[in-house]
Scaffold this motif. Sequence first.
Motif, short mmCIF file in Angstrom:
data_model
loop_
_atom_site.label_atom_id
_atom_site.label_comp_id
_atom_site.label_asym_id
_atom_site.label_seq_id
_atom_site.Cartn_x
_atom_site.Cartn_y
_atom_site.Cartn_z
N HIS A 121 -4.39 1.19 -5.06
CA HIS A 121 -3.31 0.37 -5.60
C HIS A 121 -2.23 1.19 -6.31
O HIS A 121 -1.73 0.81 -7.36
N GLY A 122 -1.89 2.34 -5.73
CA GLY A 122 -0.82 3.16 -6.29
C GLY A 122 -1.18 3.90 -7.56
O GLY A 122 -0.30 4.37 -8.28
N MET A 141 4.43 10.61 -6.07
CA MET A 141 4.42 10.44 -7.52
C MET A 141 3.64 9.17 -7.82
O MET A 141 3.99 8.10 -7.33
N LEU A 142 2.58 9.29 -8.61
CA LEU A 142 1.73 8.15 -8.95
C LEU A 142 1.30 8.24 -10.41
O LEU A 142 1.39 9.30 -11.03
N ASP A 143 0.80 7.13 -10.94
CA ASP A 143 0.15 7.16 -12.25
C ASP A 143 -1.22 7.77 -12.06
O ASP A 143 -1.99 7.35 -11.18
N ILE A 144 -1.53 8.78 -12.87
CA ILE A 144 -2.81 9.48 -12.80
C ILE A 144 -3.51 9.29 -14.14
O ILE A 144 -2.96 9.63 -15.18
N THR A 145 -4.71 8.74 -14.11
CA THR A 145 -5.52 8.62 -15.31
C THR A 145 -6.62 9.67 -15.24
O THR A 145 -7.39 9.70 -14.27
N VAL A 146 -6.68 10.52 -16.26
CA VAL A 146 -7.69 11.56 -16.35
C VAL A 146 -8.76 11.08 -17.33
O VAL A 146 -8.44 10.71 -18.46
N VAL A 147 -10.02 11.07 -16.89
CA VAL A 147 -11.14 10.65 -17.71
C VAL A 147 -12.01 11.87 -17.97
O VAL A 147 -12.49 12.51 -17.02
N ASP A 148 -12.22 12.20 -19.25
CA ASP A 148 -13.00 13.40 -19.57
C ASP A 148 -14.48 13.07 -19.74
O ASP A 148 -14.90 11.92 -19.57
N LEU A 149 -15.28 14.06 -20.10
CA LEU A 149 -16.72 13.89 -20.26
C LEU A 149 -17.10 12.86 -21.32
O LEU A 149 -18.15 12.23 -21.24
N SER A 150 -16.25 12.70 -22.32
CA SER A 150 -16.51 11.73 -23.39
C SER A 150 -15.99 10.34 -23.04
O SER A 150 -15.99 9.45 -23.87
N ARG A 151 -15.48 10.19 -21.83
CA ARG A 151 -14.91 8.95 -21.32
C ARG A 151 -13.56 8.61 -21.95
O ARG A 151 -13.08 7.49 -21.84
N HIS A 152 -12.93 9.59 -22.63
CA HIS A 152 -11.57 9.40 -23.13
C HIS A 152 -10.62 9.44 -21.95
O HIS A 152 -10.83 10.20 -21.01
#
Length: 156
Positions: free
Chosen positions: A73-74, A104-115
């Motif tokens: 979904h983009g 170009m897209l929205d990128i959500t980065v999720v780290d090991l702590s789920r932040h």
Amino acid sequence: MTSTFDAATWGAQLNAVGDDILAGDLSLREESLRRKVAFYLGADGLPVSQTSCEPSEWYPTLVTRMTSVVVAHGRVVVAIDAALPLHSSILDVAFPGAGSTGSMLDITVVDLSRHRRTLHAQIPSHLVVTGTIALALSPVAAARKTTAPEHEAAIG
């Protein structure tokens, strides 16, 4: 074709050469494959293991591995094999070894702590789980709790 990354954003002079990104002669993709843990780049472009850093130390570039990639979904959600510094935002993202052509897209980065941290950036047309990701970080000051003077007077 060689392109240069803005050192003001990335902290070190980085160059894209083909599909890889180099800090001087250091291939970020090869260094990521060689190491078992995430690493920062110092201002001199040399790697510093994330596990050997004190929480108060700050480096503007984090290089690690992706553990999951979902494109739908983009939007893109990328899980990484590292913890992001708590008070940081992501200014830019690069994918050493994946090339640079894409959308170009929205990128959500999720780290090991789920932040989670989200930014709008270019994503290559083909990403491989366990591929390398480089993140340009910026410190964010912790919010301070303040009490308005009129509130203090009403309490006292």
